[in-house]
Design a protein around this motif. Sequence first.
Motif, short mmCIF file in Angstrom:
data_model
loop_
_atom_site.label_atom_id
_atom_site.label_comp_id
_atom_site.label_asym_id
_atom_site.label_seq_id
_atom_site.Cartn_x
_atom_site.Cartn_y
_atom_site.Cartn_z
N ARG A 91 107.68 -49.28 69.73
CA ARG A 91 107.46 -49.32 68.28
C ARG A 91 106.31 -48.38 67.97
O ARG A 91 105.22 -48.48 68.54
CB ARG A 91 107.16 -50.75 67.81
N PRO A 92 106.54 -47.40 67.08
CA PRO A 92 105.47 -46.46 66.74
C PRO A 92 104.33 -47.17 66.04
O PRO A 92 104.54 -48.18 65.35
CB PRO A 92 106.16 -45.46 65.82
N THR A 93 103.13 -46.66 66.20
CA THR A 93 101.99 -47.24 65.50
C THR A 93 101.88 -46.62 64.11
O THR A 93 102.28 -45.47 63.90
CB THR A 93 100.70 -46.97 66.29
N PRO A 94 101.35 -47.35 63.14
CA PRO A 94 101.25 -46.82 61.77
C PRO A 94 100.27 -45.66 61.62
O PRO A 94 100.37 -44.87 60.69
CB PRO A 94 100.79 -48.03 60.95
N ALA A 95 99.33 -45.56 62.55
CA ALA A 95 98.35 -44.47 62.52
C ALA A 95 97.98 -44.12 63.96
O ALA A 95 98.37 -44.82 64.90
CB ALA A 95 97.12 -44.88 61.72
N GLN A 96 97.20 -43.07 64.13
CA GLN A 96 96.80 -42.67 65.47
C GLN A 96 95.88 -43.74 66.08
O GLN A 96 95.02 -44.30 65.38
CB GLN A 96 96.08 -41.32 65.43
N VAL A 97 96.09 -44.05 67.35
CA VAL A 97 95.31 -45.08 68.03
C VAL A 97 94.81 -44.54 69.37
O VAL A 97 95.26 -43.50 69.85
CB VAL A 97 96.17 -46.34 68.28
N SER A 98 93.90 -45.27 69.98
CA SER A 98 93.46 -44.94 71.32
C SER A 98 94.64 -45.10 72.27
O SER A 98 95.44 -46.04 72.14
CB SER A 98 92.32 -45.87 71.74
N SER A 103 99.95 -51.57 75.10
CA SER A 103 100.55 -52.73 74.42
C SER A 103 100.63 -52.51 72.92
O SER A 103 101.33 -53.24 72.21
CB SER A 103 99.73 -54.00 74.71
N GLN A 104 99.93 -51.47 72.42
CA GLN A 104 99.97 -51.17 70.99
C GLN A 104 101.33 -50.61 70.57
O GLN A 104 101.68 -50.67 69.39
CB GLN A 104 98.88 -50.15 70.64
N TRP A 105 102.08 -50.04 71.52
CA TRP A 105 103.38 -49.47 71.14
C TRP A 105 104.56 -50.02 71.93
O TRP A 105 105.67 -49.57 71.79
CB TRP A 105 103.35 -47.94 71.24
N TRP A 106 104.31 -51.05 72.74
CA TRP A 106 105.42 -51.72 73.42
C TRP A 106 105.53 -53.17 72.95
O TRP A 106 104.53 -53.87 72.86
CB TRP A 106 105.23 -51.70 74.94
N GLN A 188 107.26 -34.69 70.29
CA GLN A 188 106.50 -33.62 69.64
C GLN A 188 105.70 -34.21 68.48
O GLN A 188 106.24 -34.99 67.70
CB GLN A 188 107.44 -32.54 69.10
N GLY A 189 104.44 -33.85 68.41
CA GLY A 189 103.59 -34.39 67.36
C GLY A 189 102.48 -35.23 67.94
O GLY A 189 102.00 -34.97 69.05
N ASN A 190 102.05 -36.24 67.19
CA ASN A 190 100.95 -37.10 67.63
C ASN A 190 101.50 -38.42 68.15
O ASN A 190 102.01 -39.24 67.39
CB ASN A 190 100.00 -37.37 66.46
N PHE A 191 101.41 -38.61 69.46
CA PHE A 191 101.87 -39.86 70.07
C PHE A 191 100.80 -40.93 69.91
O PHE A 191 99.63 -40.66 70.11
CB PHE A 191 102.16 -39.64 71.56
N PRO A 192 101.18 -42.18 69.56
CA PRO A 192 102.52 -42.73 69.33
C PRO A 192 102.85 -42.96 67.85
O PRO A 192 103.66 -43.84 67.54
CB PRO A 192 102.43 -44.06 70.07
N SER A 193 102.24 -42.20 66.96
CA SER A 193 102.42 -42.49 65.54
C SER A 193 103.40 -41.55 64.83
O SER A 193 104.15 -41.98 63.94
CB SER A 193 101.06 -42.44 64.82
#
Length: 306
Positions: A91-98, A103-106, A188-193
């Motif tokens: 699941r993509p995060t709503p904004a850029q994260v550490s 666990s923030q994206w699974w 491509q882009g900023n993972f995971p957002s």
Amino acid sequence: MVWIPAGEFRQGGDNAQAADDEYPKHNVKLDGFWIDVTEVTNAQFAEFVKATGYVTTAEKKPEWDEIQKQLPPGTPKPDESLFVAASLVFRPTPAQVSLDDNSQWWEWKEGANWRHPEGPGSDIKGKDTYPVVHVSWFDAQAYAKWAGKRLPTEAEWEYASRGGLDNNIYPWGNEPVNSGVPRANFWQGNFPSKNTVADKFYYSAPVKSFSPNGYGLYDMAGNVWEWCADLYHHDYYKDVRNGAVNPKGPSTSFDPAEPTASKRVMRGGSYLCNDSYCSGYRSARRMRSTEDSSFQHLGFRCVSDK
């Protein structure tokens, strides 16, 4: 399948992105072998399930007695509500994260499995040529045995991935993954957002969507991670630093991040890989997970000696 001729290569990291477990680079000699041109597809896996009635790990309720063996002594039992047939869904995060906490994206999603890759409400209709996902190492082993094949060793996988090129970073050579025409399915882009989808695929792609490597093999970089036969040991390359012939991997598993868990090697990267995170599409990149793990970006291909 295609025949990979017997040969010799240097196994291990090729550039500054290489992790500690990719060193030391060492010499490996291999006998020839056959390898699947593509990752095992939904259609192929469905044929196996139809013929055998096989039920995958993700389709069965986990048993605490088995999970406990992988955890440090004294780990408390999770809430009973978590013991359901499920698998890990991105699941993509709503904004850029550490990027230190995945666990923030699974998400552990009930009802997610190879038939329902994004969970209940999703399906694989019209996706016969997509790689099967949400398969554990046990599932991949069962399919390979049924097909009269086996899983590749880590050395076989890397040798095949390199496509006959010596010490190149990627299966296509050394040109950076973000330059030119997309050669693989990755993030491509900023993972995971934010994924710009420059390669036209947000999740997995049908096999053969990108050009093959020098051996005629597709998706040896990106698309989905692929199980190998070997146990994973962080320091294994130190044990074979003086060279190896047809190596089968270490006799025991060790991951310093989870020292009590027994893990198997995964190779090739996936549609979630990005240089900022894992650079998994590098030929030398090693990844690992427990044998009962299943993810939305994990599949496999097989090899054969005959």
